[in-house]
Design a protein around this motif. Structure first.
Motif, PDB file in Angstrom:
ATOM      1  N   MET A   1       9.769   1.123   7.590  1.00 17.81           N
ATOM      2  CA  MET A   1       8.651   1.252   6.417  1.00 17.81           C
ATOM      3  C   MET A   1       9.180   0.081   5.631  1.00 17.81           C
ATOM      4  N   ASN A   3       7.618  -3.051   3.228  1.00 15.77           N
ATOM      5  CA  ASN A   3       6.851  -2.899   1.756  1.00 15.77           C
ATOM      6  C   ASN A   3       6.976  -1.744   1.138  1.00 15.77           C
ATOM      7  N   PRO A   4       7.893  -1.177   0.553  1.00 14.75           N
ATOM      8  CA  PRO A   4       8.029  -0.022   0.062  1.00 14.75           C
ATOM      9  C   PRO A   4       7.422   0.121  -1.417  1.00 14.75           C
ATOM     10  N   ARG A   5       6.688   1.352  -1.410  1.00  9.30           N
ATOM     11  CA  ARG A   5       5.607   1.188  -2.775  1.00  9.30           C
ATOM     12  C   ARG A   5       5.764   2.555  -3.163  1.00  9.30           C
ATOM     13  N   GLY A   7       5.236   6.001  -4.419  1.00 11.18           N
ATOM     14  CA  GLY A   7       4.555   7.249  -3.729  1.00 11.18           C
ATOM     15  C   GLY A   7       4.334   7.160  -2.165  1.00 11.18           C
ATOM     16  N   GLN A   8       5.331   6.282  -1.568  1.00  7.29           N
ATOM     17  CA  GLN A   8       5.275   6.215  -0.249  1.00  7.29           C
ATOM     18  C   GLN A   8       6.287   7.378   0.106  1.00  7.29           C
ATOM     19  N   ARG A   9       6.189   8.115   1.216  1.00  7.44           N
ATOM     20  CA  ARG A   9       7.188   8.998   1.641  1.00  7.44           C
ATOM     21  C   ARG A   9       7.454   8.829   3.137  1.00  7.44           C
ATOM     22  N   ALA A  10       8.520   9.545   3.354  1.00  5.61           N
ATOM     23  CA  ALA A  10       9.146   9.614   4.805  1.00  5.61           C
ATOM     24  C   ALA A  10       9.926  10.869   4.907  1.00  5.61           C
ATOM     25  N   THR A  67      14.329   5.296   7.715  1.00  2.66           N
ATOM     26  CA  THR A  67      13.306   4.419   7.199  1.00  2.66           C
ATOM     27  C   THR A  67      13.294   3.202   6.818  1.00  2.66           C
ATOM     28  N   TRP A  68      14.759   2.882   6.272  1.00  2.00           N
ATOM     29  CA  TRP A  68      15.254   1.688   5.771  1.00  2.00           C
ATOM     30  C   TRP A  68      16.600   1.259   6.491  1.00  2.00           C
ATOM     31  N   GLU A  95      10.616  10.514  -1.627  1.00  2.00           N
ATOM     32  CA  GLU A  95       9.244   9.697  -1.886  1.00  2.00           C
ATOM     33  C   GLU A  95       9.781   8.752  -2.990  1.00  2.00           C
ATOM     34  N   VAL A  96       9.294   7.651  -2.789  1.00  5.38           N
ATOM     35  CA  VAL A  96       9.735   6.284  -3.691  1.00  5.38           C
ATOM     36  C   VAL A  96       8.931   6.647  -5.104  1.00  5.38           C
TER      37      VAL A  96
END
Length: 137
Positions: A1, A3-5, A7-10, A67-68, A95-96
């Motif tokens: 994933m 460019n984490p932002r 609201g982003q989820r994994a 994810t990272w 979730e970020v």
């Protein structure tokens, strides 16, 4: 994933087996009979064997690592809401919620849900991300 932002989820899912519970007990030395002894566990408020809470939280760590790649798990706050039993299918959902670009860190809302849609873990984590994860950091 990349460019984490915010609201982003994994997600990451796994069925927790008796073998997983026993291997975790051996690896950590946590041989509490509520995790390992059916007869003892049947006499507890849980009415049977349960997985170690930290084993369940480990699925959050797996979700973060997948994810990272190369990330470093800095902290985790967790509340164990319901027991996890052998053969439960657990989904870790992260979730970020915040980005700290200058320190290469993300704050995450972390939950684990069982196969019945019931929340079993609730918490938050902070993770350091390597700069090459995305252009945001």
């Amino acid at each position: 994933m990349c460019n984490p932002r915010v609201g982003q989820r994994a997600v990451f899912s796994k069925t927790i087996t008796v073998a997983d519970i026993e291997a975790f007990a051996m690896a950590t030395g946590d041989k509490n009979p509520v995790h390992l002894d059916d007869c003892f566990a049947a006499t507890t408020r849980f009415g049977g064997r349960i997985a170690h809470g930290i084993l369940t939280v480990g699925l959050i760590s797996a979700c973060i690592a997948q994810t990272w790649p190369g990330s470093i798990y800095l902290s985790q706050q967790a509340r164990f809401v319901k027991p996890v039993r052998p053969n439960d299918r657990i989904t870790a959902d992260v979730e970020v919620t915040a980005l700290d670009v200058q320190r290469n860190r993300v704050t995450l809302r972390t939950v684990c849900i069982n196969q019945n849609g019931e929340q079993v873990v609730d918490g938050n984590a902070e993770v350091w991300l390597p700069r090459d994860v995305g252009s945001v950091l």
